[in-house]
Design a protein around this motif. Structure first.
Motif, PDB file in Angstrom:
ATOM      1  N   ASP A  10     -30.299  29.728  -0.059  1.00 28.21           N
ATOM      2  CA  ASP A  10     -31.033  29.864   1.195  1.00 28.21           C
ATOM      3  C   ASP A  10     -32.486  30.163   0.871  1.00 28.21           C
ATOM      4  O   ASP A  10     -32.813  31.231   0.346  1.00 28.21           O
ATOM      5  CB  ASP A  10     -30.416  30.991   2.022  1.00 28.21           C
ATOM      6  CG  ASP A  10     -31.033  31.126   3.396  1.00 28.21           C
ATOM      7  OD1 ASP A  10     -32.164  30.633   3.619  1.00 28.21           O
ATOM      8  OD2 ASP A  10     -30.392  31.742   4.256  1.00 28.21           O
ATOM      9  N   THR A  11     -33.384  29.231   1.197  1.00 25.28           N
ATOM     10  CA  THR A  11     -34.795  29.415   0.835  1.00 25.28           C
ATOM     11  C   THR A  11     -35.481  30.503   1.654  1.00 25.28           C
ATOM     12  O   THR A  11     -36.585  30.908   1.316  1.00 25.28           O
ATOM     13  CB  THR A  11     -35.600  28.110   0.988  1.00 25.28           C
ATOM     14  OG1 THR A  11     -35.528  27.670   2.332  1.00 25.28           O
ATOM     15  CG2 THR A  11     -35.092  27.049   0.044  1.00 25.28           C
ATOM     16  N   TRP A  12     -34.842  30.988   2.702  1.00 27.77           N
ATOM     17  CA  TRP A  12     -35.458  32.057   3.491  1.00 27.77           C
ATOM     18  C   TRP A  12     -35.176  33.427   2.894  1.00 27.77           C
ATOM     19  O   TRP A  12     -35.754  34.421   3.336  1.00 27.77           O
ATOM     20  CB  TRP A  12     -35.000  31.995   4.941  1.00 27.77           C
ATOM     21  CG  TRP A  12     -35.426  30.709   5.577  1.00 27.77           C
ATOM     22  CD1 TRP A  12     -34.615  29.739   6.081  1.00 27.77           C
ATOM     23  CD2 TRP A  12     -36.768  30.223   5.724  1.00 27.77           C
ATOM     24  NE1 TRP A  12     -35.368  28.696   6.538  1.00 27.77           N
ATOM     25  CE2 TRP A  12     -36.694  28.960   6.341  1.00 27.77           C
ATOM     26  CE3 TRP A  12     -38.020  30.732   5.401  1.00 27.77           C
ATOM     27  CZ2 TRP A  12     -37.817  28.209   6.642  1.00 27.77           C
ATOM     28  CZ3 TRP A  12     -39.147  29.967   5.698  1.00 27.77           C
ATOM     29  CH2 TRP A  12     -39.036  28.730   6.308  1.00 27.77           C
ATOM     30  N   ASP A  27     -38.578  20.482  -3.528  1.00 33.59           N
ATOM     31  CA  ASP A  27     -38.085  20.703  -2.166  1.00 33.59           C
ATOM     32  C   ASP A  27     -38.064  19.351  -1.459  1.00 33.59           C
ATOM     33  O   ASP A  27     -39.104  18.757  -1.215  1.00 33.59           O
ATOM     34  CB  ASP A  27     -39.026  21.681  -1.456  1.00 33.59           C
ATOM     35  CG  ASP A  27     -38.580  22.001  -0.058  1.00 33.59           C
ATOM     36  OD1 ASP A  27     -38.800  21.167   0.840  1.00 33.59           O
ATOM     37  OD2 ASP A  27     -38.025  23.093   0.152  1.00 33.59           O
ATOM     38  N   PRO A  31     -36.388  23.303   4.276  1.00 31.00           N
ATOM     39  CA  PRO A  31     -37.347  24.343   4.649  1.00 31.00           C
ATOM     40  C   PRO A  31     -38.122  24.830   3.423  1.00 31.00           C
ATOM     41  O   PRO A  31     -37.645  24.742   2.295  1.00 31.00           O
ATOM     42  CB  PRO A  31     -36.463  25.466   5.201  1.00 31.00           C
ATOM     43  CG  PRO A  31     -35.188  24.803   5.578  1.00 31.00           C
ATOM     44  CD  PRO A  31     -35.018  23.668   4.616  1.00 31.00           C
ATOM     45  N   ARG A  32     -39.319  25.333   3.663  1.00 31.92           N
ATOM     46  CA  ARG A  32     -40.173  25.785   2.572  1.00 31.92           C
ATOM     47  C   ARG A  32     -40.576  27.242   2.783  1.00 31.92           C
ATOM     48  O   ARG A  32     -41.075  27.602   3.853  1.00 31.92           O
ATOM     49  CB  ARG A  32     -41.427  24.908   2.487  1.00 31.92           C
ATOM     50  CG  ARG A  32     -41.085  23.499   2.050  1.00 31.92           C
ATOM     51  CD  ARG A  32     -41.980  22.459   2.632  1.00 31.92           C
ATOM     52  NE  ARG A  32     -42.050  22.423   4.079  1.00 31.92           N
ATOM     53  CZ  ARG A  32     -41.217  21.729   4.869  1.00 31.92           C
ATOM     54  NH1 ARG A  32     -40.238  21.043   4.346  1.00 31.92           N
ATOM     55  NH2 ARG A  32     -41.367  21.721   6.174  1.00 31.92           N
ATOM     56  N   ASN A  33     -40.377  28.042   1.755  1.00 32.45           N
ATOM     57  CA  ASN A  33     -40.753  29.453   1.788  1.00 32.45           C
ATOM     58  C   ASN A  33     -41.901  29.632   0.799  1.00 32.45           C
ATOM     59  O   ASN A  33     -41.690  29.932  -0.380  1.00 32.45           O
ATOM     60  CB  ASN A  33     -39.535  30.309   1.414  1.00 32.45           C
ATOM     61  CG  ASN A  33     -39.804  31.788   1.498  1.00 32.45           C
ATOM     62  OD1 ASN A  33     -40.951  32.232   1.459  1.00 32.45           O
ATOM     63  ND2 ASN A  33     -38.747  32.569   1.612  1.00 32.45           N
ATOM     64  N   GLU A  36     -42.213  32.800  -1.476  1.00 34.22           N
ATOM     65  CA  GLU A  36     -41.145  32.878  -2.487  1.00 34.22           C
ATOM     66  C   GLU A  36     -41.317  31.813  -3.563  1.00 34.22           C
ATOM     67  O   GLU A  36     -41.139  32.083  -4.752  1.00 34.22           O
ATOM     68  CB  GLU A  36     -39.777  32.773  -1.809  1.00 34.22           C
ATOM     69  CG  GLU A  36     -38.626  33.119  -2.690  1.00 34.22           C
ATOM     70  CD  GLU A  36     -38.629  34.548  -3.215  1.00 34.22           C
ATOM     71  OE1 GLU A  36     -37.786  34.829  -4.092  1.00 34.22           O
ATOM     72  OE2 GLU A  36     -39.453  35.385  -2.806  1.00 34.22           O
ATOM     73  N   SER A  80     -48.806  25.880   6.539  1.00 35.99           N
ATOM     74  CA  SER A  80     -47.758  26.879   6.306  1.00 35.99           C
ATOM     75  C   SER A  80     -47.736  27.389   4.868  1.00 35.99           C
ATOM     76  O   SER A  80     -47.298  28.502   4.603  1.00 35.99           O
ATOM     77  CB  SER A  80     -46.386  26.320   6.686  1.00 35.99           C
ATOM     78  OG  SER A  80     -45.932  25.381   5.737  1.00 35.99           O
ATOM     79  N   ASP A  84     -50.391  30.874   0.014  1.00 34.30           N
ATOM     80  CA  ASP A  84     -49.816  31.116  -1.307  1.00 34.30           C
ATOM     81  C   ASP A  84     -49.958  29.956  -2.293  1.00 34.30           C
ATOM     82  O   ASP A  84     -49.879  30.169  -3.503  1.00 34.30           O
ATOM     83  CB  ASP A  84     -48.319  31.434  -1.155  1.00 34.30           C
ATOM     84  CG  ASP A  84     -48.097  32.617  -0.249  1.00 34.30           C
ATOM     85  OD1 ASP A  84     -48.425  33.740  -0.670  1.00 34.30           O
ATOM     86  OD2 ASP A  84     -47.623  32.422   0.883  1.00 34.30           O
TER      87      ASP A  84
END
Length: 152
Positions: A10-12, A27, A31-33, A36, A80, A84
């Motif tokens: 889970d990328t979250w 990826d 979804p992209r974190n 992290e 988004s 980072d």
């Protein structure tokens, strides 16, 4: 290759990987974190993100009433990740496809439209198209590097 590893998670949540230990994070349509991903990437590492363009399977979306891809997707992606990671490249790739009825049915059921079309309806819509059905896979492949942070 003995140095290749993969993790599906889970990328979250926190990735089960040490800080600054990964050379490449891939990826694909996920979804992209950003925080992290930046945490686990080595300073010279890269995040490779593959996302659909607005042209991705547009012929199929129009023919069977699937959800379309937002034309501002790449802009939202860059925004988004900007805190980072910095964008270092972005290339679009289009690939013509000749799809069987089974291919069309799978595509309907594996994308975001699957939440709106049940299996029987997906099969009915796919069968109505005939074979082969011509469509285009269209993606953006973008690279991001971790932003260098000064120790505070």
């Amino acid at each position: 290759h003995p140095q290749i590893a993969a993790a599906v998670c889970d990328t979250w949540l926190a990735l089960p990987v040490r800080d600054r230990s990964v050379q490449v994070v891939l990826d694909v349509f996920a979804p992209r974190n950003g925080p992290e991903f930046a945490r686990v990437l080595k300073p010279d590492g890269i995040l490779v993100v593959v996302t659909p363009t607005a042209r991705h399977l547009a012929e199929l979306a129009e023919a069977v009433g699937l959800l379309s891809v937002d034309v501002r997707k790449q802009e939202r992606l860059r925004r988004s990740l900007a805190a980072d990671l910095e964008s270092v490249h972005s290339d679009e790739h289009d690939v013509p496809l000749r799809l069987t009825t089974a291919d069309v049915e799978r595509l309907i059921r594996m994308g975001p439209s699957a939440w709106h079309v049940d299996a029987a309806e997906a099969a009915r819509r796919a069968a109505a198209l005939g074979e082969p059905f011509a469509a285009t896979a269209s993606v953006t492949v973008a690279g991001y590097r971790p932003r260098h942070r000064r120790a505070g």
